[in-house]
Design a protein around this motif. Structure first.
Motif, mmCIF file in Angstrom:
data_model
loop_
_atom_site.group_PDB
_atom_site.id
_atom_site.type_symbol
_atom_site.label_atom_id
_atom_site.label_comp_id
_atom_site.label_asym_id
_atom_site.label_seq_id
_atom_site.Cartn_x
_atom_site.Cartn_y
_atom_site.Cartn_z
ATOM 1 N N ALA A 293 -2.203 -6.723 10.956
ATOM 2 C CA ALA A 293 -3.280 -7.549 10.422
ATOM 3 C C ALA A 293 -2.740 -8.599 9.449
ATOM 4 C CB ALA A 293 -4.316 -6.671 9.725
ATOM 5 N N VAL A 294 -1.772 -8.197 8.634
ATOM 6 C CA VAL A 294 -1.158 -9.124 7.683
ATOM 7 C C VAL A 294 -0.412 -10.234 8.427
ATOM 8 C CG1 VAL A 294 0.678 -9.329 5.965
ATOM 9 C CG2 VAL A 294 -0.999 -7.483 5.772
ATOM 10 N N ALA A 295 0.324 -9.845 9.480
ATOM 11 C CA ALA A 295 1.065 -10.834 10.267
ATOM 12 C C ALA A 295 0.122 -11.813 10.951
ATOM 13 C CB ALA A 295 1.936 -10.120 11.299
ATOM 14 N N GLU A 296 -1.018 -11.298 11.439
ATOM 15 C CA GLU A 296 -1.993 -12.155 12.112
ATOM 16 C C GLU A 296 -2.573 -13.190 11.153
ATOM 17 O OE1 GLU A 296 -6.083 -11.691 14.802
ATOM 18 O OE2 GLU A 296 -4.836 -9.945 14.336
ATOM 19 N N ARG A 297 -2.671 -12.832 9.885
ATOM 20 C CA ARG A 297 -3.175 -13.763 8.877
ATOM 21 C C ARG A 297 -2.118 -14.775 8.455
ATOM 22 N NH1 ARG A 297 -7.078 -12.878 5.061
ATOM 23 N NH2 ARG A 297 -6.064 -14.656 4.061
ATOM 24 N N GLY A 298 -0.870 -14.576 8.894
ATOM 25 C CA GLY A 298 0.201 -15.488 8.523
ATOM 26 C C GLY A 298 0.783 -15.233 7.152
ATOM 27 N N LEU A 299 0.549 -14.021 6.614
ATOM 28 C CA LEU A 299 1.108 -13.665 5.316
ATOM 29 C C LEU A 299 2.496 -13.059 5.490
ATOM 30 C CD1 LEU A 299 -2.059 -12.014 3.715
ATOM 31 C CD2 LEU A 299 -1.145 -14.296 3.257
ATOM 32 N N GLU A 300 3.372 -13.329 4.550
ATOM 33 C CA GLU A 300 4.743 -12.811 4.605
ATOM 34 C C GLU A 300 4.820 -11.461 3.910
ATOM 35 O OE1 GLU A 300 9.234 -13.883 2.934
ATOM 36 O OE2 GLU A 300 7.570 -15.299 2.675
ATOM 37 N N VAL A 301 5.342 -10.461 4.625
ATOM 38 C CA VAL A 301 5.517 -9.122 4.055
ATOM 39 C C VAL A 301 6.776 -9.110 3.200
ATOM 40 C CG1 VAL A 301 5.975 -6.703 4.576
ATOM 41 C CG2 VAL A 301 4.317 -7.980 5.935
ATOM 42 N N ARG A 302 6.658 -8.594 1.992
ATOM 43 C CA ARG A 302 7.790 -8.499 1.081
ATOM 44 C C ARG A 302 8.037 -7.044 0.717
ATOM 45 N NH1 ARG A 302 6.529 -13.609 -3.043
ATOM 46 N NH2 ARG A 302 6.638 -15.237 -1.434
ATOM 47 N N GLY A 303 9.133 -6.496 1.208
ATOM 48 C CA GLY A 303 9.443 -5.103 0.934
ATOM 49 C C GLY A 303 8.809 -4.172 1.950
ATOM 50 N N GLU A 304 9.001 -2.881 1.735
ATOM 51 C CA GLU A 304 8.491 -1.861 2.638
ATOM 52 C C GLU A 304 7.091 -1.402 2.216
ATOM 53 O OE1 GLU A 304 9.883 -0.704 5.414
ATOM 54 O OE2 GLU A 304 11.466 -2.185 5.149
ATOM 55 N N PRO A 305 6.241 -1.032 3.182
ATOM 56 C CA PRO A 305 4.924 -0.481 2.837
ATOM 57 C C PRO A 305 5.064 0.805 2.032
ATOM 58 C CG PRO A 305 5.023 -1.105 5.151
ATOM 59 C CD PRO A 305 6.431 -1.163 4.636
ATOM 60 N N ALA A 306 4.058 1.114 1.246
ATOM 61 C CA ALA A 306 4.035 2.325 0.433
ATOM 62 C C ALA A 306 2.736 3.066 0.659
ATOM 63 C CB ALA A 306 4.197 1.979 -1.046
ATOM 64 N N LEU A 307 2.754 4.349 0.378
ATOM 65 C CA LEU A 307 1.557 5.184 0.420
ATOM 66 C C LEU A 307 1.068 5.384 -1.000
ATOM 67 C CD1 LEU A 307 -0.456 7.196 1.752
ATOM 68 C CD2 LEU A 307 1.317 8.960 1.460
ATOM 69 N N LEU A 308 -0.208 5.101 -1.250
ATOM 70 C CA LEU A 308 -0.835 5.309 -2.551
ATOM 71 C C LEU A 308 -1.838 6.446 -2.428
ATOM 72 C CD1 LEU A 308 -1.593 1.581 -3.508
ATOM 73 C CD2 LEU A 308 0.503 2.896 -3.945
ATOM 74 N N GLN A 309 -1.730 7.444 -3.311
ATOM 75 C CA GLN A 309 -2.637 8.598 -3.291
ATOM 76 C C GLN A 309 -3.295 8.737 -4.660
ATOM 77 O OE1 GLN A 309 0.746 11.006 -1.575
ATOM 78 N NE2 GLN A 309 -0.921 11.933 -0.424
ATOM 79 N N TYR A 310 -4.624 8.863 -4.653
ATOM 80 C CA TYR A 310 -5.405 8.799 -5.886
ATOM 81 C C TYR A 310 -5.899 10.148 -6.390
ATOM 82 C CZ TYR A 310 -5.662 3.713 -5.395
ATOM 83 O OH TYR A 310 -5.344 2.376 -5.307
ATOM 84 N N ASN A 311 -5.707 11.204 -5.650
ATOM 85 C CA ASN A 311 -6.328 12.487 -6.017
ATOM 86 C C ASN A 311 -5.301 13.587 -6.187
ATOM 87 O OD1 ASN A 311 -8.194 11.122 -3.629
ATOM 88 N ND2 ASN A 311 -9.333 11.651 -5.477
ATOM 89 N N ASP A 312 -5.690 14.600 -6.978
ATOM 90 C CA ASP A 312 -4.811 15.750 -7.128
ATOM 91 C C ASP A 312 -4.929 16.651 -5.901
ATOM 92 O OD1 ASP A 312 -7.015 17.586 -7.374
ATOM 93 O OD2 ASP A 312 -7.248 16.967 -9.453
ATOM 94 N N PRO A 313 -4.020 17.616 -5.752
ATOM 95 C CA PRO A 313 -4.012 18.464 -4.554
ATOM 96 C C PRO A 313 -5.249 19.334 -4.387
ATOM 97 C CG PRO A 313 -1.908 18.579 -5.715
ATOM 98 C CD PRO A 313 -2.864 17.875 -6.620
ATOM 99 N N TRP A 314 -6.041 19.491 -5.457
ATOM 100 C CA TRP A 314 -7.215 20.371 -5.386
ATOM 101 C C TRP A 314 -8.485 19.643 -4.981
ATOM 102 C CZ3 TRP A 314 -3.737 20.182 -9.466
ATOM 103 C CH2 TRP A 314 -2.819 21.235 -9.490
ATOM 104 N N THR A 315 -8.423 18.338 -4.808
ATOM 105 C CA THR A 315 -9.586 17.578 -4.367
ATOM 106 C C THR A 315 -9.857 17.841 -2.888
ATOM 107 O OG1 THR A 315 -9.193 15.813 -5.983
ATOM 108 C CG2 THR A 315 -10.528 15.252 -4.053
ATOM 109 N N PRO A 316 -11.115 18.079 -2.489
ATOM 110 C CA PRO A 316 -11.414 18.302 -1.063
ATOM 111 C C PRO A 316 -10.887 17.151 -0.206
ATOM 112 C CG PRO A 316 -13.336 18.793 -2.414
ATOM 113 C CD PRO A 316 -12.326 18.167 -3.333
#
Length: 209
Positions: free
Chosen positions: A173-196
């Motif tokens: 999707a980013v490439a289709e928009r013509g945006l340049e990717v800088r660096g590697e993708p990352a995973l962001l996680q917002y919750n602790d392990p006890w969240t459903p």
């Protein structure tokens, strides 16, 4: 007798479920998050602008060991013996960021072969000169400059297969928009392990230019 037992089991399960969901809501509302401005949404991703942020980061072959090492830092294993508030998200990825010597979300870099680099974002009140210095030589402080990031959000568990599928969609999707990717993708996680799982917030993110 069986009817009474079934009623007790159902009531117990219901109480547990309500408490579990309640914990998820409480945790999400009370955990400080990295600030950002939404520039636009659509085309398969959200475009955000982040300010300069300070992270504490480590690299290990095992993600669990990396998490424990970082948790010890925010729990007081640092030069100031300060307890540092947990901030969402946690970031996990492959490779390392730019280290900032003697200074001071979970972030995980894109999953694949090689060691895992995991980072905790420090609260906005910390700058690169005020954050506690790590005492563990395997833990480092990192400063990310202001940046524009493309993000794709998803819920439930962040398994390797699900993360990779969303990473491919995001990059396309980013490439289709013509945006340049800088660096590697990352995973962001917002919750602790006890969240459903159905209440969890996960994102794949990549810096763009």
């Amino acid at each position: 007798m069986r009817s009474r037992l079934a009623t007790v089991v159902a009531a117990t399960a219901g109480t547990f479920l309500v408490g579990w969901i309640g914990w998820g809501v409480y945790s999400a509302r009370t955990t400080e998050r990295v600030p950002y401005d939404v520039l636009e949404s659509g085309d398969g991703f959200e475009l955000r602008r982040y300010p300069e942020t300070v992270l504490v980061e480590t690299t290990d072959d095992d993600g669990t060991d990396a998490f424990r090492r970082l948790f010890r830092y925010i729990d007081g294993e640092n030069a100031a013996s300060d307890e540092v508030a947990m901030t969402a998200p946690v970031r996990t990825g492959r490779g390392e960021g730019e280290s900032v010597a003697m200074t001071a979300p979970v972030r995980t870099a894109d999953r694949g072969d090689g060691p895992v680099t995991m980072a905790f974002y420090l609260p906005p009140s910390y700058s690169k000169t005020s954050a506690p210095v790590p005492t563990d030589p395997d833990v480092r402080l990192v400063v990310e400059p202001p940046r524009t990031v493309a993000v794709r959000r998803f819920s439930w568990l962040a398994t390797d297969r699900r993360v990779e599928a969303r990473r491919r969609v995001l990059v396309a999707a980013v490439a289709e928009r013509g945006l340049e990717v800088r660096g590697e993708p990352a995973l962001l996680q917002y919750n602790d392990p006890w969240t459903p799982p159905f209440m969890r917030r996960n994102e794949v993110a990549v810096t763009v230019g």
